[in-house]
Design a protein around this motif. Structure first.
Motif, PDB file in Angstrom:
ATOM      1  N   LYS A 179       0.846  -1.208   0.000  1.00  0.00           N
ATOM      2  CA  LYS A 179       0.000   0.000   0.000  1.00  0.00           C
ATOM      3  C   LYS A 179       0.874   1.249   0.000  1.00  0.00           C
ATOM      4  O   LYS A 179       0.589   2.227  -0.716  1.00  0.00           O
ATOM      5  N   ASP A 180       1.960   1.218   0.781  1.00  0.00           N
ATOM      6  CA  ASP A 180       2.884   2.352   0.802  1.00  0.00           C
ATOM      7  C   ASP A 180       3.593   2.532  -0.531  1.00  0.00           C
ATOM      8  O   ASP A 180       4.066   3.628  -0.848  1.00  0.00           O
ATOM      9  N   LEU A 181       3.672   1.448  -1.320  1.00  0.00           N
ATOM     10  CA  LEU A 181       4.350   1.497  -2.614  1.00  0.00           C
ATOM     11  C   LEU A 181       3.353   1.669  -3.760  1.00  0.00           C
ATOM     12  O   LEU A 181       3.628   1.285  -4.899  1.00  0.00           O
ATOM     13  N   TYR A 182       2.197   2.250  -3.453  1.00  0.00           N
ATOM     14  CA  TYR A 182       1.161   2.557  -4.447  1.00  0.00           C
ATOM     15  C   TYR A 182       0.634   1.307  -5.138  1.00  0.00           C
ATOM     16  O   TYR A 182       0.354   1.301  -6.334  1.00  0.00           O
ATOM     17  N   SER A 210       9.517  -5.946  -8.431  1.00  0.00           N
ATOM     18  CA  SER A 210      10.521  -5.184  -7.690  1.00  0.00           C
ATOM     19  C   SER A 210       9.941  -4.643  -6.389  1.00  0.00           C
ATOM     20  O   SER A 210      10.600  -4.648  -5.346  1.00  0.00           O
ATOM     21  N   ARG A 211       8.706  -4.166  -6.446  1.00  0.00           N
ATOM     22  CA  ARG A 211       8.089  -3.607  -5.244  1.00  0.00           C
ATOM     23  C   ARG A 211       7.740  -4.685  -4.226  1.00  0.00           C
ATOM     24  O   ARG A 211       7.833  -4.458  -3.020  1.00  0.00           O
ATOM     25  N   GLN A 218       9.436   7.833  -5.453  1.00  0.00           N
ATOM     26  CA  GLN A 218       9.470   8.430  -4.122  1.00  0.00           C
ATOM     27  C   GLN A 218       9.110   7.395  -3.054  1.00  0.00           C
ATOM     28  O   GLN A 218       9.717   7.353  -1.976  1.00  0.00           O
ATOM     29  N   ALA A 219       8.149   6.540  -3.376  1.00  0.00           N
ATOM     30  CA  ALA A 219       7.748   5.496  -2.425  1.00  0.00           C
ATOM     31  C   ALA A 219       8.895   4.508  -2.189  1.00  0.00           C
ATOM     32  O   ALA A 219       9.133   4.068  -1.057  1.00  0.00           O
TER      33      ALA A 219
END
Length: 556
Positions: free
Chosen positions: A386-389, A437-438, A471-472
């Motif tokens: 969630k923090d990584l969109y 990657s995320r 940015q995340a």
């Protein structure tokens, strides 16, 4: 964490000494300046394989040395004791030397260690994530290992108990297979050894027996010659008609009559007198031997048979009776200690059933622990995504059962859906490169809190992203740096601005040779470098302003 790094004659680096801080360090610079070379050097300290290609052209050897904070895990302390490496609060010094002959020497706190043991130490020091390391997520076989990495000490203890039981089970199973495979040949060997033991035992051999028999046979085979020789000698010396002994006796008596007249006569008399008595004894012994002599042809046959038996045994078991008896003791011991018996296989198979029952219980316990752990991991991953969109992503750990393996009975695969209303599907089939990657970065964020790694290195893991995702990612790497030192090679200004420390890597040509230089940037220099990362070749007042703003936002 990695406190200091010294590099000499490594690739295009002539000599370099770097100091690192806590938190997040960004390594920036033009492509080809040598950023990845520094990571290669760090990887050598973690036990990566070396190559003479690393040695700077014209140099005989290269050196890489790192000073690390002392890891606090109990397992690390046990490992140091096992390897006999002394440690203190000053830290851990790891050194790799490589010369042009290809020989590599690894030292930890001055003690030489093997490459395998250096890897064991390195797993507590640094975790290097390259551009393609997220590919392990593309292999379901690695998902179980990643899940287990989320486990605490209690889980690791449960897993170790299972693995010990599995080792005991497989050892016995292999023993039974070998037993069945070799049963026929084993029985044949037992039969052969039993026959040999009986054959040698029935012979009742004794040391020195062959020599005594050969001597006896020699006498028996030369009986007539012995009789003739003793009879002739007896007759010559003791015959009533021609007794040589009587004549010598007469001569002795005659010589005694003149012995007192001259010393020489006395000596002659004494010698003849002595010879007379010696011959008397010899004649008596010859007579006794003649009385004892008796031709026993049956005894000769028995002696010959016995010698032939000994000869046959020597052909089979050794060159002497001593060797044959030694072999007899050897096979007797083997038969005595042989664990083969008719019910041996039955006992082994019964024990295997007991071990399998115990293994099944431990496997189920391990599976239950994994499923509880998987639920926590799912929640944590979704929070990080969630923090990584990837707020719409749903992540789940799917379980399936397999036969016993060293890892348990579980087959694990990660499933994901990134779009609302879409069903969960295998991660390897539906996730894009950026999403993979995320997910990997989310895993590292979680593991940095649980695994206690000294340093985590990210080698351009932010390639191919931009904007708010960039940015995340910067925020996540910074967050990782709060638990483990984070070293990050990046081309993204958002990531560089987030760092606590920024190192600029450049190269220059001096006297026709390329050299890499590294310098820690001041606040002003960081603004200039981030502006360059934003604008490329042409830096304007606007890009400088934007760079300054990025740094200010990062501080907030």
């Amino acid at each position: 964490m990695l406190q200091e790094l010294t590099i000499k004659n490594f690739a295009i680096i002539s000599s370099l000494h770097l100091g690192f801080t806590d938190g997040m360090t960004a390594l920036t610079g033009e492509t080809g300046a040598g950023k990845s070379i520094i990571i290669d050097a760090v990887s050598l300290l973690a036990g990566a394989r070396s190559s003479i290609e690393y040695i700077r052209q014209g140099s005989e050897k290269c050196l890489v040395e790192g000073l690390f904070d002392l890891p606090t895990q109990k397992e690390f302390q046990v490992l140091m004791e096992e390897l006999g490496i002394e440690v203190d609060e000053a830290g851990l010094i790891v050194q790799r030397d490589l010369n042009v002959s290809g020989k590599s020497v690894s030292r930890v706190n001055g003690r030489i260690v093997t490459l395998a043991n250096l890897r064991r130490i390195g797993q507590f020091l640094v975790d290097i994530q390259g551009q393609n390391d997220h590919q392990e997520l593309m292999h379901p076989d690695s998902h179980l290992r990643l899940l287990d990495g989320f486990g605490d000490a209690a889980f690791q203890k449960t897993k170790m108990a299972y693995q010990v039981a599995y080792q005991n089970y497989t050892t016995l199973a292999n023993q039974i297979k070998k037993f069945k495979r070799n049963e026929q040949s084993f029985v044949q060997r037992i039969d052969m050894l039993t026959f040999q033991q009986e054959e040698i035992g029935n012979a009742e051999l004794s040391l020195g027996e062959e020599e005594r028999l050969l001597e006896e046979r020699g006498k028996l085979m030369n009986y007539q010659k012995i009789v003739d020789s003793l009879s002739y000698s007896y007759q010559a010396m003791a015959s009533e008609e021609t007794s040589s002994l009587d004549m010598i006796g007469s001569a002795s008596q005659e010589l005694q009559t003149i012995a007192s007249l001259d010393k020489d006569y006395e000596n002659i008399s004494d010698n003849v007198h002595s010879a007379y008595y010696l011959l008397q004894d010899a004649v008596s012994e010859i007579g006794r031997q003649l009385d004892l002599l008796e031709l026993d042809e049956e005894r000769l046959d028995l002696v010959n048979e016995r010698l032939e038996l000994i000869h046959q045994l020597k052909r089979k078991y050794g060159d002497s009776i001593e060797i044959i008896l030694s072999y007899y003791d050897q096979i007797s011991q083997e038969l005595l200690t042989s664990d083969f018996s008719g019910d041996k296989l039955e006992k082994l198979e019964k024990e295997l059933i007991d071990r399998e029952r115990k293994l099944q219980g431990l496997a189920e316990k391990l599976q239950l622990a994994r499923k509880k752990m998987a639920q926590k991991l799912e929640t944590a991953i979704q929070h990080e995504l969630k923090d990584l969109y990837m707020e719409n992503a749903r992540f789940e750990v799917k379980f399936d059962e397999d036969n016993f393996t060293s890892e348990g009975i579980d087959e694990v695969e990660f499933y994901i859906t990134t779009n609302p209303g879409e069903p969960l599907k295998p991660l390897v089939k539906v996730a894009s490169g950026g999403e993979i990657s995320r997910v990997m970065l989310a895993l590292k964020t979680i593991f940095s809190k649980t695994q206690g790694l000294t340093s985590i290195v990210f080698d351009e893991v932010d390639t191919g992203v931009s904007g708010r995702v960039a940015q995340a990612i910067a925020d996540k790497i910074f967050q990782i740096g709060q638990n483990s030192q984070a070293l990050c090679i990046t081309h993204l200004p958002q990531v560089a601005a987030k760092a606590d420390q920024q190192l600029f890597i450049s190269k220059e040509v001096i006297d026709g040779r390329t050299l890499t230089r590294v310098e820690e940037l001041s606040e002003t220099e960081r603004i200039e470098e981030i502006a360059r990362m934003l604008a490329g070749t042409e830096i304007t007042d606007l890009t400088v302003k934007h760079a300054r703003e990025l740094l200010q936002l990062a501080k907030k």
